[in-house]
Design a protein around this motif. Structure first.
Motif, mmCIF file in Angstrom:
data_model
loop_
_atom_site.group_PDB
_atom_site.id
_atom_site.type_symbol
_atom_site.label_atom_id
_atom_site.label_comp_id
_atom_site.label_asym_id
_atom_site.label_seq_id
_atom_site.Cartn_x
_atom_site.Cartn_y
_atom_site.Cartn_z
ATOM 1 N N ASP A 21 34.113 37.652 30.658
ATOM 2 C CA ASP A 21 34.825 36.383 30.873
ATOM 3 C C ASP A 21 36.321 36.456 30.609
ATOM 4 N N THR A 22 36.912 37.621 30.826
ATOM 5 C CA THR A 22 38.368 37.725 30.763
ATOM 6 C C THR A 22 38.870 37.657 32.207
ATOM 7 N N VAL A 23 39.884 36.837 32.441
ATOM 8 C CA VAL A 23 40.421 36.732 33.793
ATOM 9 C C VAL A 23 41.618 37.654 33.924
ATOM 10 N N LEU A 24 41.585 38.501 34.955
ATOM 11 C CA LEU A 24 42.676 39.447 35.182
ATOM 12 C C LEU A 24 43.336 39.112 36.501
ATOM 13 N N TYR A 25 44.655 38.949 36.459
ATOM 14 C CA TYR A 25 45.360 38.564 37.680
ATOM 15 C C TYR A 25 46.776 39.109 37.649
ATOM 16 N N LEU A 26 47.485 38.908 38.744
ATOM 17 C CA LEU A 26 48.818 39.487 38.875
ATOM 18 C C LEU A 26 49.858 38.434 38.525
ATOM 19 N N ASP A 27 50.488 38.640 37.381
ATOM 20 C CA ASP A 27 51.460 37.670 36.895
ATOM 21 C C ASP A 27 52.641 37.607 37.863
ATOM 22 N N GLY A 28 53.055 36.415 38.197
ATOM 23 C CA GLY A 28 54.214 36.244 39.072
ATOM 24 C C GLY A 28 53.965 36.648 40.512
ATOM 25 N N TRP A 29 52.708 36.659 40.923
ATOM 26 C CA TRP A 29 52.358 37.003 42.310
ATOM 27 C C TRP A 29 53.164 36.161 43.285
ATOM 28 N N SER A 30 53.802 36.848 44.241
ATOM 29 C CA SER A 30 54.604 36.085 45.199
ATOM 30 C C SER A 30 54.181 36.415 46.620
ATOM 31 N N GLY A 31 53.065 37.138 46.749
ATOM 32 C CA GLY A 31 52.596 37.501 48.085
ATOM 33 C C GLY A 31 52.061 36.291 48.820
ATOM 34 N N ALA A 32 51.566 36.573 49.990
ATOM 35 C CA ALA A 32 51.028 35.495 50.818
ATOM 36 C C ALA A 32 49.814 34.879 50.137
ATOM 37 N N ALA A 33 49.537 33.620 50.483
ATOM 38 C CA ALA A 33 48.341 32.968 49.968
ATOM 39 C C ALA A 33 47.134 33.760 50.454
ATOM 40 N N GLN A 34 46.152 33.926 49.591
ATOM 41 C CA GLN A 34 44.947 34.655 49.960
ATOM 42 C C GLN A 34 44.121 33.783 50.901
ATOM 43 N N THR A 35 43.467 34.426 51.841
ATOM 44 C CA THR A 35 42.533 33.636 52.639
ATOM 45 C C THR A 35 41.171 33.791 51.987
ATOM 46 N N GLU A 36 40.875 32.862 51.093
ATOM 47 C CA GLU A 36 39.631 32.937 50.346
ATOM 48 C C GLU A 36 38.489 32.454 51.228
ATOM 49 N N THR A 37 37.507 33.294 51.397
ATOM 50 C CA THR A 37 36.385 32.883 52.226
ATOM 51 C C THR A 37 35.208 32.458 51.356
ATOM 52 N N SER A 38 35.172 33.002 50.120
ATOM 53 C CA SER A 38 34.033 32.660 49.275
ATOM 54 C C SER A 38 34.256 31.297 48.627
ATOM 55 N N VAL A 39 33.167 30.571 48.429
ATOM 56 C CA VAL A 39 33.233 29.297 47.713
ATOM 57 C C VAL A 39 32.411 29.481 46.439
ATOM 58 N N PRO A 40 33.083 29.827 45.317
ATOM 59 C CA PRO A 40 32.328 30.099 44.097
ATOM 60 C C PRO A 40 31.578 28.861 43.609
ATOM 61 N N VAL A 41 30.484 29.123 42.911
ATOM 62 C CA VAL A 41 29.636 28.029 42.432
ATOM 63 C C VAL A 41 29.709 27.950 40.912
ATOM 64 N N PHE A 42 29.863 26.752 40.419
ATOM 65 C CA PHE A 42 29.887 26.483 38.983
ATOM 66 C C PHE A 42 28.639 25.671 38.690
ATOM 67 N N ASP A 43 27.687 26.278 37.995
ATOM 68 C CA ASP A 43 26.374 25.652 37.833
ATOM 69 C C ASP A 43 26.201 25.088 36.418
#
Lengths: 243, 288
Positions: free
Chosen positions: A84-106
């Motif tokens: 449950d650690t979230v890893l991401y790119l700080d200061g990301w300035s690239g294009a918006a991701q085209t997210e195709t997945s719709v995650p589920v919160f149950d």
């Protein structure tokens, strides 16, 4: 100077490759995109996670009759890996991701699954309930950053589909079952969440230099610099401290 | 009252125990707020403005609680202790309890216009029915100009409320079923006495203790006391509080049934209450 030249050359190569890929109608990540991978570990012994008293709701108690519920602040595997650690790119300035997945919160057995849901900005997610007791799903963003809401989800409720506009770490709670705490971690760009053994892989990372940020609740954040080569994989391991 | 007090101290303890780590909301500057002083409010054919009049009225009548910057930090705020006395609202957040619009959306100008006249029961927020309509419309613009949300977002669309059907014993019984199915009793209690199993640990969005509405003790709902108001309250929810929206889970016709059932708890005279006397209505069973 030469560095910059080099970078420019790589960049134009990527742009060309991407264009090519787009024209050919292929997935962009098949081109030069690489990944960042690593392990998140805990320094020292795993903190004791208190058991949860669910006596407010007999249904919840029954669900945990044979697997007692514990707080999920630190989920540490046998090898010291932290989930449950979230890893991401700080200061990301690239294009918006085209997210195709719709995650589920149950809402399952009066707990949130997953406990931490990472999302890109504007990425849709679904809140569902598997329980035969009523919940209310109540995220608490800073109203200056994102817009909160509060919806009931009684047994058999239809899913609630939502998205967050801006990057923010948003706690979510159920007021009916006050032990139910979770997190929506909204970031910009590619991300990953460490699994039960602490491993993670951030995919779809265009070549370049990045600051990888590791967020863990309640407010732990560490960074590391990495460079991803075209189609390559960089490594960033983290060691967290439980406060 | 005595047991009330004990309940509150328990509740406070629980709140401190479960409290989420709170982010402190950004405090806007005077200049930022002033940048929105062209804010308008439209109620029917009235247009409200941030003008000398509303500035005067706000400073004279509202500032002591809501503060110069609309952040709820007026000098009276320190004397108000939740849950008995909710803190004055921070208008910068743009989060409102009384809305005809869905949860997470801004209220309409009419919603704010009505709220200001009505006041908020069980809080220090007085009724302001003595103002002229123009004064109130101007105050709506004034309240809105504290929050950037009213620039970046449009108010939500009011929910559609079908005409109220005739109350019948069948509808009251059906309403009881809805009350059981969606589990209002988890917070409000099976007899609407604010003593459900989850009542004692409720906190608002800022982590302050808050009590569910007690239907039986004769107080008015904050967001209006007509049948339509009650319909609207549970369909849209009270944002900033644990009271959720049920719009996805109660159909319009069922919603009227539920309104009638809630009336049987409430003190004021109503046809539903009369009918209930002739029925054998037992409280719902929390653990079927």
């Amino acid at each position: 100077m030469t560095r910059r030249y080099h970078f420019g050359a790589v960049l134009s190569a990527i742009v060309l490759l991407c264009c090519g890929a787009l024209i050919l109608g292929q997935k962009v990540n098949a081109a030069g995109e690489g990944s960042i991978t690593g392990t998140v570990k805990l320094d020292g012994p795993a903190p004791h996670m208190r058991g949860i008293d669910m006596s407010k709701d007999p249904y919840c108690v029954k669900q945990h009759a044979s697997n007692p519920a514990h707080l999920e602040t630190w989920v540490v595997g046998s090898g010291g890996g932290v989930a449950d650690t979230v890893l991401y790119l700080d200061g990301w300035s690239g294009a918006a991701q085209t997210e195709t997945s719709v995650p589920v919160f149950d809402q399952k057995d009066c707990m949130y699954t997953p406990h931490v849901l990472a999302l890109d900005t504007n990425q849709e997610f679904k809140v569902v309930t598997s329980d035969q007791t009523a919940h209310n799903i109540h995220p608490l963003p800073n109203p200056m950053i994102n817009v909160g809401w509060n919806q009931s989800q009684p047994p058999g409720a239809p899913p609630v589909t939502k998205a967050w506009k801006n990057p923010e770490v948003i706690p979510v709670q159920c007021n009916i079952h006050p032990w139910m705490h979770g997190w929506f971690v909204v970031v910009k760009g590619p991300y990953a969440v460490s699994d039960d053994s602490g491993h993670y892989t951030i995919n779809n990372v265009p070549p370049g230099s990045y600051t990888v940020k590791a967020w863990h609740e309640p407010d732990e954040a560490q960074t590391q610099k990495v460079t991803v080569a075209a189609g390559g994989s960089a490594t960033a391991d983290f060691t967290l401290k439980a406060k | 009252m005595r047991t009330g007090l004990r309940k509150w101290s328990l509740l406070l303890g629980a709140a401190a125990f479960f409290a989420l780590p709170l982010t402190s909301w950004a405090q806007l500057s005077t200049a930022d707020i002033a940048s929105r002083d062209n804010m308008e409010a439209h109620i029917g054919n009235l247009t409200g403005h941030v003008n000398a009049r509303s500035t005067y009225d706000y400073k004279r009548y509202c500032v002591s609680c809501h503060g110069d910057l609309g952040d709820g930090n007026g000098e009276v705020a320190q004397w108000l202790d939740p849950p008995m006395w909710p803190k004055p609202r921070d208008f910068q957040m743009g989060v409102f309890k009384c809305r005809s619009t869905l949860t997470g959306s801004l209220p309409t100008d009419e919603d704010l216009f009505d709220t200001i006249a009505r006041g908020l029961d069980r809080s220090a927020m007085p009724q302001w029915s003595q103002f002229t309509k123009q004064q109130r419309a101007d105050l709506v613009a004034y309240v809105k100009h504290f929050s950037p949300r009213f620039v970046t977002e449009k108010p939500g669309t009011p929910i559609t409320i079908p005409p109220e059907p005739e109350v019948t014993p069948e509808r009251i019984k059906a309403g009881r079923e809805v009350f059981a199915r969606v589990q209002c009793w988890k917070c409000h209690g099976v007899q609407g006495m604010a003593n459900g199993p989850s009542a004692s640990t409720l906190t608002d969005d800022l982590g302050r203790p808050i009590a569910p509405f007690n239907f039986t003790e004769g107080s008015r709902p904050k967001c209006g006391d007509t049948d339509r108001d009650i319909y609207k309250i549970f369909m849209t929810g009270l944002d900033g509080t644990p009271m959720p929206s049920f719009a996805d889970n109660i159909k319009p016709d069922e919603a009227w049934d539920l309104v009638f059932y809630l009336r049987t708890f409430m003190q004021g005279a109503s046809k539903a209450k009369e009918l209930a006397k002739t029925m054998d209505l037992k409280p719902v069973n929390p653990n079927p």
